[in-house]
Design a protein around this motif. Structure first.
Motif, PDB file in Angstrom:
ATOM      1  N   GLY A 179     -29.806-130.761 -53.396  1.00  9.37           N
ATOM      2  CA  GLY A 179     -28.499-130.578 -52.777  1.00  9.37           C
ATOM      3  C   GLY A 179     -27.777-129.320 -53.211  1.00  9.37           C
ATOM      4  N   ALA A 180     -28.337-128.577 -54.173  1.00  3.68           N
ATOM      5  CA  ALA A 180     -27.688-127.348 -54.631  1.00  3.68           C
ATOM      6  C   ALA A 180     -27.799-126.258 -53.569  1.00  3.68           C
ATOM      7  CB  ALA A 180     -28.319-126.866 -55.930  1.00  3.68           C
ATOM      8  N   ASP A 181     -26.823-125.369 -53.541  1.00  7.57           N
ATOM      9  CA  ASP A 181     -26.803-124.235 -52.620  1.00  7.57           C
ATOM     10  C   ASP A 181     -26.695-122.933 -53.398  1.00  7.57           C
ATOM     11  OD1 ASP A 181     -26.886-125.651 -50.166  1.00  7.57           O
ATOM     12  OD2 ASP A 181     -24.750-126.120 -50.365  1.00  7.57           O
ATOM     13  N   VAL A 182     -27.086-121.836 -52.752  1.00  2.21           N
ATOM     14  CA  VAL A 182     -26.911-120.520 -53.349  1.00  2.21           C
ATOM     15  C   VAL A 182     -25.431-120.314 -53.674  1.00  2.21           C
ATOM     16  CG1 VAL A 182     -27.046-118.038 -52.912  1.00  2.21           C
ATOM     17  CG2 VAL A 182     -28.926-119.532 -52.209  1.00  2.21           C
ATOM     18  N   GLY A 183     -25.170-119.847 -54.884  1.00  2.00           N
ATOM     19  CA  GLY A 183     -23.805-119.639 -55.338  1.00  2.00           C
ATOM     20  C   GLY A 183     -23.283-120.747 -56.222  1.00  2.00           C
TER      21      GLY A 183
END
Length: 266
Positions: A179-183
């Protein structure tokens, strides 16, 4: 070099820095070793060129696999080296081109050619395209944050069940990155100390990577990846000296921790 040849890996990235700074990073042994893998470059046409994907500088220096075919600083660097896929060998040509742009940036273009025919080579081309795409983003991070600095490196890995993409999904879940995103700013869960910002998420078919700009256990770049027909999980942590951080000491401390942790994934 081979713009008309459809069987190439042809990639580019815009990076910060002068052509001379970029050249140091892409055309010298210490520079390449700071963001890719341990590499030897004799800095002249006809010189030895070698690398070791296992993380050994000594192996890269003692067993050069190829030759430098162009060394036109700071604009064009080219090599030829043996490569194999599916039991077939060829000579892989790689060319790096550096073009200055406005506002203190450069475009780095990398072209690989000389692949053999058949499905095995098609898969190899696709895997290299995925892997080198992530590598060029790592180059961008290196030039943006650590240009000219030399690191200490932690490499650990093990073989796991399943294709790379499924293994990658499992890896993200295990370390708390699903579930992590860039940034996103993250602290990995259940691993040795590792915290930083997600810079690259690349769930490919042949290779999958998550790249972090890290501040703990020291300033640097971390790449957690799954890849290969016999799927490997690999952790590559590059740590740079900074006030209060001795990169070599951090690497010596963290290497056995990450080696032990990757073995728990089997």
């Amino acid at each position: 070099m081979t713009d008309q040849d459809p069987r190439t890996v042809d990639l580019e990235v815009t990076v910060p820095g002068t052509p001379e700074q970029v050249w140091d990073a892409i055309a010298t042994g210490p520079g390449i070793s700071s963001w890719l893998h341990p590499t030897r470059v004799d800095e002249h046409v006809g010189g030895a060129f070698g690398f070791d994907m296992g993380g050994s500088v000594e192996a890269a220096e003692q067993a050069p696999q190829g030759v430098v075919t162009a060394y036109d600083a700071p604009h064009r660097f080219a090599t030829e080296a043996p490569w194999s896929a599916g039991g077939q060998s060829t000579t892989l040509a790689t060319e790096w081109l550096v073009t200055a742009r406005d506002e203190g940036t450069c475009v780095v273009r990398m072209v690989m050619s000389g692949f053999g025919p058949g499905d095995d080579w098609d898969d190899e081309i696709d895997a290299l395209r995925e892997g080198m795409g992530v590598a060029l983003e790592t180059l961008r991070l290196y030039l943006a944050h650590f240009a000219g600095r030399r690191p200490a490196v932690v490499d650990a890995g093990t073989t796991v069940a399943g294709p790379p993409r499924a293994a990658f999904d499992t890896l993200l879940r295990v370390v708390g990155l699903d579930g992590a995103d860039v940034g996103d700013r993250i602290v990995l869960a259940g691993t040795p100390s590792l915290a930083g910002t997600v810079e690259v998420l690349s769930p490919g078919e042949h290779r999958c990577d998550v790249v972090l700009l890290v501040d703990s256990p020291g300033p640097g770049v971390a790449d957690l990846a799954t890849y290969g027909a016999d799927t490997r999980v690999g952790v590559h942590l590059t740590v740079f000296d900074a006030p209060g951080t001795d990169a070599a000491r951090v690497a010596d401390r963290e290497q056995p921790r990450w080696t032990a942790w990757t073995e728990t994934l089997r």
